[in-house]
Scaffold this motif. Structure first.
Motif, PDB file in Angstrom:
ATOM      1  N   PRO A 184     -10.650 -12.266  26.432  1.00 32.92           N
ATOM      2  CA  PRO A 184     -11.511 -12.430  25.515  1.00 32.92           C
ATOM      3  C   PRO A 184     -12.748 -11.363  25.925  1.00 32.92           C
ATOM      4  O   PRO A 184     -12.978 -11.161  27.041  1.00 32.92           O
ATOM      5  N   VAL A 185     -13.664 -11.162  24.956  1.00 29.82           N
ATOM      6  CA  VAL A 185     -14.723 -10.412  25.385  1.00 29.82           C
ATOM      7  C   VAL A 185     -15.908 -11.202  25.978  1.00 29.82           C
ATOM      8  O   VAL A 185     -16.185 -12.378  25.306  1.00 29.82           O
ATOM      9  N   ILE A 186     -16.333 -10.944  27.012  1.00 31.63           N
ATOM     10  CA  ILE A 186     -17.320 -11.592  27.573  1.00 31.63           C
ATOM     11  C   ILE A 186     -18.804 -10.934  27.243  1.00 31.63           C
ATOM     12  O   ILE A 186     -19.820 -11.705  26.848  1.00 31.63           O
ATOM     13  N   LEU A 187     -19.004  -9.562  27.344  1.00 29.95           N
ATOM     14  CA  LEU A 187     -20.158  -8.962  26.981  1.00 29.95           C
ATOM     15  C   LEU A 187     -19.999  -8.038  26.093  1.00 29.95           C
ATOM     16  O   LEU A 187     -18.890  -6.898  26.271  1.00 29.95           O
ATOM     17  N   GLN A 202     -14.350  -7.120  28.713  1.00 28.09           N
ATOM     18  CA  GLN A 202     -13.484  -8.103  28.597  1.00 28.09           C
ATOM     19  C   GLN A 202     -13.583  -9.180  29.850  1.00 28.09           C
ATOM     20  O   GLN A 202     -13.943  -8.508  31.106  1.00 28.09           O
ATOM     21  N   ALA A 203     -13.210 -10.490  29.760  1.00 28.42           N
ATOM     22  CA  ALA A 203     -12.804 -11.262  31.059  1.00 28.42           C
ATOM     23  C   ALA A 203     -11.940 -10.499  32.070  1.00 28.42           C
ATOM     24  O   ALA A 203     -10.849  -9.935  31.604  1.00 28.42           O
ATOM     25  N   GLY A 204     -12.215 -10.380  33.171  1.00 25.09           N
ATOM     26  CA  GLY A 204     -11.185  -9.965  34.483  1.00 25.09           C
ATOM     27  C   GLY A 204     -11.392  -8.270  34.152  1.00 25.09           C
ATOM     28  O   GLY A 204     -10.682  -7.786  34.893  1.00 25.09           O
ATOM     29  N   GLU A 205     -12.188  -7.831  33.598  1.00 21.86           N
ATOM     30  CA  GLU A 205     -12.518  -6.069  33.574  1.00 21.86           C
ATOM     31  C   GLU A 205     -13.538  -6.050  34.279  1.00 21.86           C
ATOM     32  O   GLU A 205     -14.469  -6.424  34.378  1.00 21.86           O
ATOM     33  N   LEU A 206     -13.073  -4.825  35.351  1.00 25.80           N
ATOM     34  CA  LEU A 206     -14.254  -3.848  36.311  1.00 25.80           C
ATOM     35  C   LEU A 206     -14.320  -2.800  35.511  1.00 25.80           C
ATOM     36  O   LEU A 206     -13.874  -2.024  35.339  1.00 25.80           O
ATOM     37  N   GLY A 228     -11.293 -13.837  37.068  1.00 21.46           N
ATOM     38  CA  GLY A 228     -11.379 -13.544  35.432  1.00 21.46           C
ATOM     39  C   GLY A 228     -13.022 -13.275  35.042  1.00 21.46           C
ATOM     40  O   GLY A 228     -13.233 -13.281  33.811  1.00 21.46           O
ATOM     41  N   THR A 229     -13.745 -12.777  35.764  1.00 23.90           N
ATOM     42  CA  THR A 229     -14.895 -12.468  35.846  1.00 23.90           C
ATOM     43  C   THR A 229     -15.133 -10.913  35.009  1.00 23.90           C
ATOM     44  O   THR A 229     -14.250 -10.036  35.597  1.00 23.90           O
ATOM     45  N   ALA A 230     -15.969 -10.904  34.204  1.00 19.04           N
ATOM     46  CA  ALA A 230     -16.266  -9.569  33.538  1.00 19.04           C
ATOM     47  C   ALA A 230     -17.385  -8.916  34.699  1.00 19.04           C
ATOM     48  O   ALA A 230     -18.132  -9.433  34.872  1.00 19.04           O
ATOM     49  N   VAL A 231     -16.935  -7.854  35.174  1.00 15.17           N
ATOM     50  CA  VAL A 231     -18.065  -6.970  36.073  1.00 15.17           C
ATOM     51  C   VAL A 231     -18.474  -5.581  35.696  1.00 15.17           C
ATOM     52  O   VAL A 231     -17.670  -5.079  35.313  1.00 15.17           O
ATOM     53  N   ALA A 232     -19.651  -5.386  35.527  1.00 15.21           N
ATOM     54  CA  ALA A 232     -20.127  -4.184  35.136  1.00 15.21           C
ATOM     55  C   ALA A 232     -20.912  -3.381  36.490  1.00 15.21           C
ATOM     56  O   ALA A 232     -21.811  -4.284  36.798  1.00 15.21           O
ATOM     57  N   VAL A 233     -20.528  -2.325  36.843  1.00 18.67           N
ATOM     58  CA  VAL A 233     -21.277  -1.895  37.953  1.00 18.67           C
ATOM     59  C   VAL A 233     -21.740  -0.320  37.596  1.00 18.67           C
ATOM     60  O   VAL A 233     -20.908   0.533  37.244  1.00 18.67           O
ATOM     61  N   VAL A 234     -23.109  -0.245  37.725  1.00 17.37           N
ATOM     62  CA  VAL A 234     -23.843   1.069  37.772  1.00 17.37           C
ATOM     63  C   VAL A 234     -23.686   1.677  39.077  1.00 17.37           C
ATOM     64  O   VAL A 234     -24.125   0.957  40.056  1.00 17.37           O
ATOM     65  N   THR A 235     -23.037   2.853  39.122  1.00 17.45           N
ATOM     66  CA  THR A 235     -22.981   3.574  40.594  1.00 17.45           C
ATOM     67  C   THR A 235     -22.921   4.955  40.437  1.00 17.45           C
ATOM     68  O   THR A 235     -22.549   5.502  39.291  1.00 17.45           O
ATOM     69  N   PHE A 267     -11.813   1.084  39.273  1.00 13.85           N
ATOM     70  CA  PHE A 267     -12.329   0.491  37.880  1.00 13.85           C
ATOM     71  C   PHE A 267     -11.137   0.432  37.018  1.00 13.85           C
ATOM     72  O   PHE A 267     -10.346   1.275  36.797  1.00 13.85           O
ATOM     73  N   ASP A 268     -11.405  -0.441  36.028  1.00 18.69           N
ATOM     74  CA  ASP A 268     -10.194  -0.589  34.936  1.00 18.69           C
ATOM     75  C   ASP A 268     -10.650   0.665  33.880  1.00 18.69           C
ATOM     76  O   ASP A 268      -9.990   1.103  33.129  1.00 18.69           O
ATOM     77  N   ARG A 269     -12.047   0.630  33.884  1.00 21.51           N
ATOM     78  CA  ARG A 269     -12.533   1.505  32.706  1.00 21.51           C
ATOM     79  C   ARG A 269     -14.011   2.356  33.441  1.00 21.51           C
ATOM     80  O   ARG A 269     -14.632   1.567  34.092  1.00 21.51           O
ATOM     81  N   ARG A 270     -14.158   3.613  32.959  1.00 28.03           N
ATOM     82  CA  ARG A 270     -15.346   4.374  33.390  1.00 28.03           C
ATOM     83  C   ARG A 270     -16.212   4.557  32.229  1.00 28.03           C
ATOM     84  O   ARG A 270     -15.681   5.180  31.373  1.00 28.03           O
ATOM     85  N   VAL A 271     -17.413   4.341  32.173  1.00 30.76           N
ATOM     86  CA  VAL A 271     -18.054   4.802  30.831  1.00 30.76           C
ATOM     87  C   VAL A 271     -19.149   5.605  31.510  1.00 30.76           C
ATOM     88  O   VAL A 271     -19.742   5.509  32.548  1.00 30.76           O
TER      89      VAL A 271
END
Ligand code: ADP
Ligand code: ADP
Length: 229
Positions: free
Chosen positions: A1-4, A31-35, A196-203, A212-216
């Motif tokens: 599921p989408v968290i943020l 998503q939940a579980g996504e870094l 299953g935490t959604a984690v967003a890291v500015v770095t 990372f699962d994904r980089r933006v």
């Protein structure tokens, strides 16, 4: 599921030379579980994005949804967002900012602010969290006795105290050497996968980019997404 879910998020400031578009229409689902790693040059809007997603500011346009609920849009009362923030979001910053006269376990436990719960079980909860992050042996240590890497891992444990579905981190490894920085990033990796935490890291830390699962990438307040191959 989408968290943020950030939907068309924009934030404008009135500057001396006219309107500054700090964020210029960002849409991003985590998503939940996504870094997810958020990269971009200085001034590209990373902090502004975290402020909006973290419910510390409201957008000029767009919406923030958390776990399927619209929580923030232009004009939303910031005081009303405080409770949502407390329950749903854990924050990690560049500096651990631990309370110096409290042990590691107390620093983790007291972030819960559960005034009606007896200290012993709360403290036990803090100890369990530290154990889960391989810091059992440090539970009774004061922050000054911990290395920088350990302090930051305690700060991560503290962010997890409420079991929030979302963790937002702002340059969490900037003050650490590459080995300690990678340990902290690996901790986020593990937390996302196991809880299953959604984690967003500015770095800026490209050395840990593989975790990372994904980089933006942000540029001038806009998003350019590159998926990891
Ligand atoms: P980053 O975190 O990527 O360095 P920021 O989100 O801090 O970028 O800033 C994006 C842009 O918005 C920059 O041009 C910055 O100067 C501007 N900005 C950020 N906050 C404010 C503010 N409170 N008032 C005016 N301009 C701001
Ligand atoms: P880490 O690998 O966790 O970053 P360091 O290599 O910096 O740790 O330190 C090695 C060990 O020494 C760690 O367990 C740390 O807690 C401990 N240590 C570091 N500084 C101090 C100090 N001022 N007093 C006591 N122990 C310390």
């Amino acid at each position: 599921p989408v968290i943020l879910s950030a939907r068309g998020l924009a934030r404008h400031y009135a500057g001396p030379a006219g309107l500054v578009r700090a964020l210029d229409g960002i849409s991003l689902d985590i998503q939940a579980g996504e870094l997810v790693g958020i990269f971009g040059p200085s001034g590209s809007g990373k902090s502004t994005f975290l402020m909006l997603a973290g419910l510390l500011e409201t957008p000029s346009a767009g919406e923030v949804w958390l776990a399927g609920e619209r929580v923030s849009q232009p004009g939303t009362d910031l005081d009303r967002l405080r409770e949502v923030r407390r329950q749903k979001i854990g924050f990690v910053f560049q500096k651990a900012n631990l309370i110096p006269f409290l042990t590691a376990a107390e620093n983790v436990a007291l972030s819960l602010e559960l005034v009606d719960v007896a200290p012993a079980p709360v403290l036990a909860h803090g100890c369990r969290l530290l154990a889960a992050l391989d810091l059992s042996h440090r539970a009774d240590s004061l922050p000054a006795r911990l290395s920088g890497g350990e302090q930051q891992r305690v700060a991560v444990a503290r962010a997890l105290a409420n079991s929030p579905p979302l963790i937002l981190a702002d340059e969490p490894t900037a003050a650490l050497d590459s080995v300690r920085g990678r340990q902290v990033m690996q901790l986020f990796r593990r937390i996302a996968a196991s809880r299953g935490t959604a984690v967003a890291v500015v770095t800026h830390d490209t050395r840990s980019a593989d975790l990372f699962d994904r980089r933006v990438h942000l540029e001038d307040g806009r998003l350019a997404t590159r998926r990891q191959e």
